[in-house]
Design an enzyme around this catalytic site. Structure first.
Site, PDB file in Angstrom:
ATOM      1  CE1 TYR A  73      -3.501   2.709   0.331  1.00  0.00           C
ATOM      2  CE2 TYR A  73      -2.224   3.467   2.223  1.00  0.00           C
ATOM      3  CZ  TYR A  73      -3.224   3.675   1.296  1.00  0.00           C
ATOM      4  OH  TYR A  73      -3.937   4.848   1.298  1.00  0.00           O
ATOM      5  CE  LYS A 113      -3.161   5.812  -1.769  1.00  0.00           C
ATOM      6  NZ  LYS A 113      -4.074   6.612  -2.605  1.00  0.00           N
TER       7      LYS A 113
HETATM    8  P1  NDP Z   1     -13.291   4.624   0.902  1.00  0.00           P
HETATM    9  O1  NDP Z   1     -13.158   3.142   0.930  1.00  0.00           O
HETATM   10  O2  NDP Z   1     -14.325   5.246   1.762  1.00  0.00           O
HETATM   11  O3  NDP Z   1     -13.503   5.116  -0.602  1.00  0.00           O
HETATM   12  C1  NDP Z   1     -12.746   4.583  -1.662  1.00  0.00           C
HETATM   13  C2  NDP Z   1     -13.390   4.955  -2.981  1.00  0.00           C
HETATM   14  O4  NDP Z   1     -12.588   4.447  -4.050  1.00  0.00           O
HETATM   15  C3  NDP Z   1     -14.777   4.373  -3.136  1.00  0.00           C
HETATM   16  O5  NDP Z   1     -15.625   5.350  -3.681  1.00  0.00           O
HETATM   17  C4  NDP Z   1     -14.581   3.236  -4.122  1.00  0.00           C
HETATM   18  O6  NDP Z   1     -15.747   3.097  -4.930  1.00  0.00           O
HETATM   19  C5  NDP Z   1     -13.434   3.793  -4.979  1.00  0.00           C
HETATM   20  N1  NDP Z   1     -12.728   2.727  -5.690  1.00  0.00           N
HETATM   21  C6  NDP Z   1     -11.976   1.731  -5.157  1.00  0.00           C
HETATM   22  N2  NDP Z   1     -11.545   0.913  -6.136  1.00  0.00           N
HETATM   23  C7  NDP Z   1     -12.047   1.406  -7.304  1.00  0.00           C
HETATM   24  C8  NDP Z   1     -11.964   0.993  -8.651  1.00  0.00           C
HETATM   25  N3  NDP Z   1     -11.270  -0.106  -9.011  1.00  0.00           N
HETATM   26  N4  NDP Z   1     -12.590   1.727  -9.599  1.00  0.00           N
HETATM   27  C9  NDP Z   1     -13.303   2.823  -9.247  1.00  0.00           C
HETATM   28  N5  NDP Z   1     -13.410   3.269  -7.986  1.00  0.00           N
HETATM   29  C10 NDP Z   1     -12.795   2.562  -7.025  1.00  0.00           C
HETATM   30  O7  NDP Z   1     -11.835   5.194   1.277  1.00  0.00           O
HETATM   31  P2  NDP Z   1     -11.249   6.690   1.357  1.00  0.00           P
HETATM   32  O8  NDP Z   1     -12.277   7.685   1.036  1.00  0.00           O
HETATM   33  O9  NDP Z   1     -10.541   6.774   2.640  1.00  0.00           O
HETATM   34  O10 NDP Z   1     -10.160   6.605   0.208  1.00  0.00           O
HETATM   35  C11 NDP Z   1     -10.064   7.548  -0.856  1.00  0.00           C
HETATM   36  C12 NDP Z   1      -8.604   7.754  -1.201  1.00  0.00           C
HETATM   37  O11 NDP Z   1      -7.944   8.373  -0.094  1.00  0.00           O
HETATM   38  C13 NDP Z   1      -7.836   6.473  -1.489  1.00  0.00           C
HETATM   39  O12 NDP Z   1      -6.980   6.690  -2.574  1.00  0.00           O
HETATM   40  C14 NDP Z   1      -7.034   6.250  -0.205  1.00  0.00           C
HETATM   41  O13 NDP Z   1      -5.867   5.514  -0.437  1.00  0.00           O
HETATM   42  C15 NDP Z   1      -6.746   7.687   0.181  1.00  0.00           C
HETATM   43  N6  NDP Z   1      -6.386   7.920   1.566  1.00  0.00           N
HETATM   44  C16 NDP Z   1      -7.199   7.500   2.589  1.00  0.00           C
HETATM   45  C17 NDP Z   1      -6.834   7.752   3.894  1.00  0.00           C
HETATM   46  C18 NDP Z   1      -7.642   7.258   5.053  1.00  0.00           C
HETATM   47  O14 NDP Z   1      -7.116   7.203   6.192  1.00  0.00           O
HETATM   48  N7  NDP Z   1      -8.901   6.914   4.879  1.00  0.00           N
HETATM   49  C19 NDP Z   1      -5.621   8.519   4.209  1.00  0.00           C
HETATM   50  C20 NDP Z   1      -4.854   8.889   3.074  1.00  0.00           C
HETATM   51  C21 NDP Z   1      -5.237   8.635   1.803  1.00  0.00           C
HETATM   52  P3  NDP Z   1     -16.398   1.711  -5.426  1.00  0.00           P
HETATM   53  O15 NDP Z   1     -16.014   0.656  -4.421  1.00  0.00           O
HETATM   54  O16 NDP Z   1     -17.856   2.014  -5.476  1.00  0.00           O
HETATM   55  O17 NDP Z   1     -15.791   1.495  -6.770  1.00  0.00           O
HETATM   56  C1  8X3 Z   2      -4.291   5.778   4.560  1.00  0.00           C
HETATM   57  C2  8X3 Z   2      -3.629   6.178   5.839  1.00  0.00           C
HETATM   58  O1  8X3 Z   2      -1.896   5.401   7.540  1.00  0.00           O
HETATM   59  O2  8X3 Z   2      -3.828   3.973   7.135  1.00  0.00           O
HETATM   60  O3  8X3 Z   2      -3.502   6.125   3.478  1.00  0.00           O
HETATM   61  O4  8X3 Z   2      -2.076   4.134   5.509  1.00  0.00           O
HETATM   62  S1  8X3 Z   2      -2.813   4.852   6.508  1.00  0.00           S
END
Ligand code: NDP
Ligand code: 8X3
Length: 256
Positions: A156, A160
């Site tokens: 992961y 990133k």
């Molecule tokens: P969620 O799981 O709440 O949302 C993830 C979103 O990504 C969903 O809408 C999902 O939609 C979509 N997604 C996943 N795979 C696919 C695919 N193959 N095609 C199209 N859409 C896809 O997580 P977050 O909102 O937390 O994550 C959003 C972003 O933020 C990610 O890139 C994550 O790595 C990043 N992030 C998150 C952090 C956290 O602590 N939560 C911190 C830092 C970064 P669906 O399943 O309907 O396709």
């Molecule tokens: C998501 C935040 O710290 O769980 O990118 O990897 S962490």
């Protein structure tokens, strides 16, 4: 830049940070192209945003891992929608939290295909449209995990780090085109992220956000809004946004 009548394409709009970005952009008057795989989630969001903000919205049921699907979505846009002002590359996920020697190959493939190739595929389809207009902003939602690895975060984190490298590459390759690129690295945000990581184990997922105050999706969406509303001569290249309780990927002020 005001968002009224600007067109914003958001990947991963069905949940978490992507959904919050859709809400804040709708509130500011943007026209939205919302992309994710779960159509019913997108339908429900669109109904809410149309009712609340009279938003103009197109929904795209699409897997960002599949270039043909991505290309079809973008090439099918009518000309008034193809003038995409903002692309938010947000779709992403983690799967598992295992030491690298115990890693699951399917999990690795899914993370790399989504977080790296998905970001590339959507960008490859949209960037020529922006370059043609000498205008546009790409926001890549990477992570603190793209700056620091943590135990068992391996693939992961690597995905990133790659997203961050791609943000920097885009900034270099697009220099002179008028297209801006913004990399946003959030720390811990309470979303469905950990439920997805632990494949529906809600109890384990909840523990990730217990004992401290994590970021909310809206906090990241507001940071994104700041980045995309700067005047055209200002480009926010890089933003790190953390919960006050989090100092690094491994140092979190948890009171359990
Ligand atoms: P969620 O799981 O709440 O949302 C993830 C979103 O990504 C969903 O809408 C999902 O939609 C979509 N997604 C996943 N795979 C696919 C695919 N193959 N095609 C199209 N859409 C896809 O997580 P977050 O909102 O937390 O994550 C959003 C972003 O933020 C990610 O890139 C994550 O790595 C990043 N992030 C998150 C952090 C956290 O602590 N939560 C911190 C830092 C970064 P669906 O399943 O309907 O396709
Ligand atoms: C998501 C935040 O710290 O769980 O990118 O990897 S962490």
């Amino acid at each position: 830049m005001k968002l009224t009548n600007k067109t914003v394409l958001i990947t991963g709009a069905s949940s978490g940070i992507g959904r919050a970005c859709a809400e804040i952009c709708a509130k500011e008057g943007a026209r939205l192209i919302l992309l994710a795989r779960r159509r019913e989630r997108l339908d429900e969001l669109a109904t809410e945003l149309r009712k609340t903000y009279s938003s103009e919205i197109i929904l795209a049921t699409c897997d960002v891992r599949n270039y043909e699907q991505v290309e079809n979505v973008v090439s099918a846009l009518a000309s008034e929608w193809a003038a995409i002002d903002v692309l938010i590359n947000n779709a992403g996920l983690s799967r598992g939290l295992d030491k690298i020697q115990d890693g699951n190959i399917e999990n690795w493939d899914e993370m790399i295909d989504t977080n790296v190739k998905g970001l590339l595929y959507v960008s490859r389809a949209v960037l020529p449209l922006m370059i043609r207009r000498n205008d546009g902003i790409v926001v890549n939602i990477a992570s603190i995990a793209g700056r620091e690895v943590y135990p068992s975060g391996n693939v992961y984190c690597a995905s990133k780090f790659a997203a961050r490298a791609l943000s920097q590459s885009m900034q270099i390759d697009l220099n002179g085109t008028g297209v801006r690129v913004c990399n946003i690295d959030p720390g811990l945000v309470e979303t469905e992220f950990s439920i997805v990581r632990f494949r529906g184990d809600a109890e384990r997922a909840e523990k990730v956000y217990q004992g401290y105050t994590p970021l909310h999706s809206k906090d990241v969406a507001e940071a994104m809004m700041f980045c995309i509303t700067r005047p055209k001569h200002v480009s926010i290249h890089d933003m790190l946004i953390m919960p006050t309780d989090q100092a690094s990927t491994t140092i979190v002020n948890k009171k359990l």
